[in-house]
Design a protein around this motif. Structure first.
Motif: not given
Lengths: 116, 110
Positions: A36-40
């Motif tokens: 998972r890559q959360q915003p920024g």
């Protein structure tokens, strides 16, 4: 290196619903990884999926929220369940390069999820 | 808990200049990877460093690994606008655990 087809590429979902993300690899691989890559932010490993066994989840991630299937050596799905706006992220699958980790890891194109 | 830290987190540099991005990690590992991510895109593998003292170069980018210091560097030579992206290092501890650094957002200004 392996080629990964990931879909959907993006989706906008209502809170409380679920979304299943698919990754298809063009060769057989032992392990598949979900991130998972959360915003920024950087990437966080959710779980490792081996064919024929239950996925291994990292701290902070549970099977009820992120069930994973791995029915064969070329395919895996990640479901994001009972979604909330905090689940809005990019989700990526990954596999080891051919020859193992010595050749690096290949990533799918990602699924950009927005929960409203 | 394994930590992989990069600095700087944000880098704005002029074309033609040189700069180095640093990646420190907190556990023993002899496998270190560098990736590039363009906005809205997935990750592109840049370098795989597999032993102490490894150095690899591709175009204007050069990566090195010092496993004793638990440090990797990504050196940019004579930057060009096309290098603008976010760069991640990642550490592979035992083949099953793969941890990403915090990322460095690079902007090259014409």
């Amino acid at each position: 290196s392996a080629v990964i087809s990931q879909k959907p590429s993006r989706d906008i979902c209502q809170r409380g619903t679920s979304l299943t993300i698919q990754c298809q690899v063009d060769s057989q691989v032992t392990m598949m990884f979900w991130y998972r890559q959360q915003p920024g932010q950087s990437l966080t490993l959710i779980a490792t999926a081996n064919q024929g066994s239950e996925a291994t989840y990292e701290s902070g991630f549970v099977i009820d929220k992120f069930p994973i299937s791995r029915p064969n050596l070329t395919f895996s799905t990640l479901t994001v369940s009972n979604m909330s706006p905090e689940d809005s992220s990019i989700y990526l699958c990954s596999v080891e390069g051919q020859g193992g980790s010595f050749y690096g890891y290949t990533f799918g194109s990602g699924t950009r999820l927005t929960v409203v | 808990e394994l930590k992989v830290e990069q600095n700087p987190l944000f880098l704005s540099m002029q074309e033609g200049k040189n700069y180095t991005i640093y990646c420190n990690y907190s556990t023993t590992s002899d496998r270190l990877y560098w990736y590039r991510q363009d906005p809205g895109k997935s990750l592109e593998s840049l370098f795989v460093l597999l032993s102490n003292g490894a150095v690899k170069q591709e175009g204007r980018l050069m990566a090195s690994l010092d496993t004793k210091a638990r440090l990797s560097t990504l050196h940019i030579t004579a930057a060009v606008h096309d290098l603008s992206a976010t760069y991640f290092c990642a550490v592979d501890t035992d083949g099953n655990q793969f941890y990403f650094g915090t990322g460095t957002s690079l902007t090259v200004i014409p």
